[in-house]
Design an enzyme around this catalytic site. Structure first.
Site, short mmCIF file in Angstrom:
data_model
loop_
_atom_site.label_atom_id
_atom_site.label_comp_id
_atom_site.label_asym_id
_atom_site.label_seq_id
_atom_site.Cartn_x
_atom_site.Cartn_y
_atom_site.Cartn_z
N SER A 1 4.14 5.76 -5.98
CA SER A 1 3.57 5.27 -4.73
C SER A 1 3.83 3.81 -4.40
O SER A 1 3.79 3.55 -3.18
CB SER A 1 2.27 5.62 -4.66
OG SER A 1 1.19 4.95 -5.52
N SER B 1 3.35 5.50 -10.77
CA SER B 1 3.56 4.72 -9.50
C SER B 1 4.10 3.50 -9.58
O SER B 1 4.48 2.68 -8.69
CB SER B 1 2.23 4.81 -8.69
OG SER B 1 2.32 6.12 -7.83
N LYS C 1 0.40 -4.63 -3.81
CA LYS C 1 0.27 -3.13 -3.13
C LYS C 1 -0.73 -3.17 -2.31
O LYS C 1 -1.90 -3.67 -2.69
CB LYS C 1 0.38 -2.24 -4.64
CG LYS C 1 0.52 -0.82 -3.97
CD LYS C 1 0.43 0.18 -5.32
CE LYS C 1 0.42 1.49 -5.01
NZ LYS C 1 0.42 2.56 -5.98
N1 GLN Z 1 3.53 10.60 -7.98
C1 GLN Z 1 2.25 10.89 -8.52
C2 GLN Z 1 1.36 11.36 -7.56
O1 GLN Z 1 1.88 11.94 -6.59
C3 GLN Z 1 1.54 9.63 -9.20
C4 GLN Z 1 1.03 8.68 -8.17
C5 GLN Z 1 0.53 7.52 -8.78
O2 GLN Z 1 0.81 7.07 -9.90
N2 GLN Z 1 -0.32 6.75 -7.98
O3 GLN Z 1 0.19 11.51 -7.61
#
Ligand code: GLN
Length: 486
Positions: free
Chosen positions: A154, A178, A79
């Site tokens: 994400s 994420s 990532k």
């Molecule tokens: N979807 C969540 C957010 O928008 C989690 C994102 C994540 O785990 N980095 O923050």
């Protein structure tokens, strides 16, 4: 017919070790695959073709010398918020579009020591804020199972790459879901380890009390193999824990007879797509048939408040973490300003996207003098309640079983206007980060060709138990074997 690039880590390891295939051949197969499918999927911000081939040659030398570890010579995807020395690390943000890290994250260093071949850096929501990868400052990634749909986020690029055989495994990060949610949407395995299990050094921070790095793989055994390589204490991350690292692959292949599994009803509440609920119920029955004792009547009453708590705590921490992007030290810098203050303002105005700025403002607000007690302190108290409820549940149950997400993957663009709704979609994954405990998402079937993920949650440092249950389920059902129709 299964192609070379579609195999699992443990399968290609055998071929490498017995010299039936070389790391260079493997790497070329993955590169060819990326050329063939990535124009449709767009999983990568950067493909490190040349470097990968050099690393593959080194790996082949190492293998020739008799040193073939479980990950040696195997192409992997990172990532794009894991710092990689000499390679761009963008966080899918304009702010870091041309940032080349001067050092490696600890996890990258550990994987290099095992002989990793780095094939590329994966697209993500900017600064890891989002659940669809549509918040990337560069482009959206498409779901390999249906190119009109989001891969989740994400870590959407990482999940899509692994599902589409553009790399054998990936590392993602999980602050509120994420790793697990995109794993669920792309029908792969995603593990969020216990907070402190894996070093966060060199991970570009979103919310430091919630972030964890973890594996995204094509099956459970592969997740155990990657966990073996990345876990452990690191004196460069003060929150990493010196809890003993066992061989996670030892958890595999054991039965789950007599294990006590709890089904918390709040994770099947209003808002869940009925097809998702019924798929997960079928999966739970399968676990019962494997000999587990299932209690269908568990309650974690504070869990529904987890998203509210999350959007206070994570934005507060993000507002502090992102203060470092000032246009002076590194990253994007607005040049045409007349004063230092104007330069600072414009750097942040043009360097960050809408969602990132929204969260910085929200986080700054909840930490401000008049609001601190009302929002931030209150959220911390509810955080304690959520954690305590998990603690008492784990006195009775070995693990809790839930869906990973209430929904099937959306169409691209379908939910971009409904911000509040999208914040609450992560209701099944966020409580786990709030409590700092581990959870895994594994494939549990399909609805109209779209993947559904099953989440298994356990107490701190019980990753072995998660892997054991997940492996038993996977071996009994075989959902991990399906390949997207590309
Ligand atoms: N979807 C969540 C957010 O928008 C989690 C994102 C994540 O785990 N980095 O923050």
């Amino acid at each position: 017919m299964t192609h070379l690039e579609q195999l699992t880590i443990h399968e290609v390891h055998k071929l490498l070790k017995s010299k039936q295939v070389s790391s260079v051949e493997l790497t070329k197969a993955v590169i060819a695959r990326i050329h063939a499918v990535d124009p449709k999927i767009r999983a990568f911000v950067t493909v490190t073709e040349e470097l990968a081939l050099q690393q593959a040659m080194q790996a082949d030398k190492r293998i020739a010398d008799g040193d073939c570890r479980p990950l040696t010579g195997i192409p992997a995807v990172m990532k794009d918020l894991l710092c990689t020395k000499g390679i761009r690390t963008t966080c899918s943000s304009k702010m870091l579009e041309n940032f080349v890290s001067p050092y490696n994250a600890t996890v990258i260093e550990k994987l290099y020591a095992e002989g990793m071949v780095l094939i590329g850096k994966a697209n993500m929501d900017e600064c890891a804020m989002g659940s669809s990868t549509e918040n990337s400052a560069f482009f959206a990634t498409h779901n390999p199972w249906d190119l009109m749909r989001i891969p989740g986020g994400s870590s959407g690029g990482a999940a899509a790459a692994v599902a589409a055989s553009e790399g054998f495994y990936a590392l993602g990060s999980d602050t509120g879901g994420s790793i697990r949610q995109p794993a669920s949407y792309c029908s792969i395995t995603g593990l969020k380890p216990t907070y402190g299990r894996v070093s966060r050094y060199g991970l570009i921070a979103l919310a430091s009390s919630l972030d964890q790095i973890g594996p995204m793989t094509r099956d459970v055994e592969d997740a155990a193999i990657v966990m073996n390589a990345i876990s452990g204490y690191d004196d460069r991350d003060s929150t990493s824990v010196s809890y003993e690292v066992t061989d996670y692959t030892k958890a595999l292949g054991k039965n789950i007879k007599g294990m006590r599994l709890g089904i918390p009803r709040e994770y099947f509440a209003d808002g869940i797509q009925p097809e998702v609920a019924s798929t997960i119920k079928t999966a739970i029955v399968a676990l019962e048939e494997l000999g587990a004792h299932v209690d269908w009547n568990v309650s974690l009453p504070s869990s529904p408040y987890a998203p509210a708590v999350y959007y206070v705590i994570s934005t507060a921490e993000a507002s502090a973490n992102l203060a470092r992007y000032d246009g002076i030290r590194y990253g994007f810098s607005y040049q045409a300003a007349n004063s230092m203050w104007e330069a600072l303002e414009k750097t942040r105005q043009f360097g960050f996207g809408t969602e990132v700025k929204r969260r910085i403002m929200l986080g700054t607000y909840v930490l401000s003098a008049g609001c601190y007690d009302t929002y931030y302190l209150k959220a911390q108290k509810v955080r304690t309640l959520i954690r305590q409820e998990f603690e008492s549940a784990f006195e009775k149950y070995d693990a809790l079983i839930t869906p990973t997400s209430f929904n099937l993957p959306f169409k691209l663009g379908e939910k971009t206007d409904d911000l509040m709704a999208s914040y609450f979609y992560d209701v099944c994954t966020i409580p786990v980060n709030i409590a700092g405990i581990p959870a895994i998402s594994i494939p549990a079937g399909f609805v109209d060709g779209l993947p559904v993920g099953l989440q298994i949650i356990a107490k701190p440092f019980a990753e072995e138990k998660l892997l054991r249950i997940a492996h038993a389920y996977e071996q009994a059902t075989g959902w991990q074997q399906y390949q997207p129709p590309l």
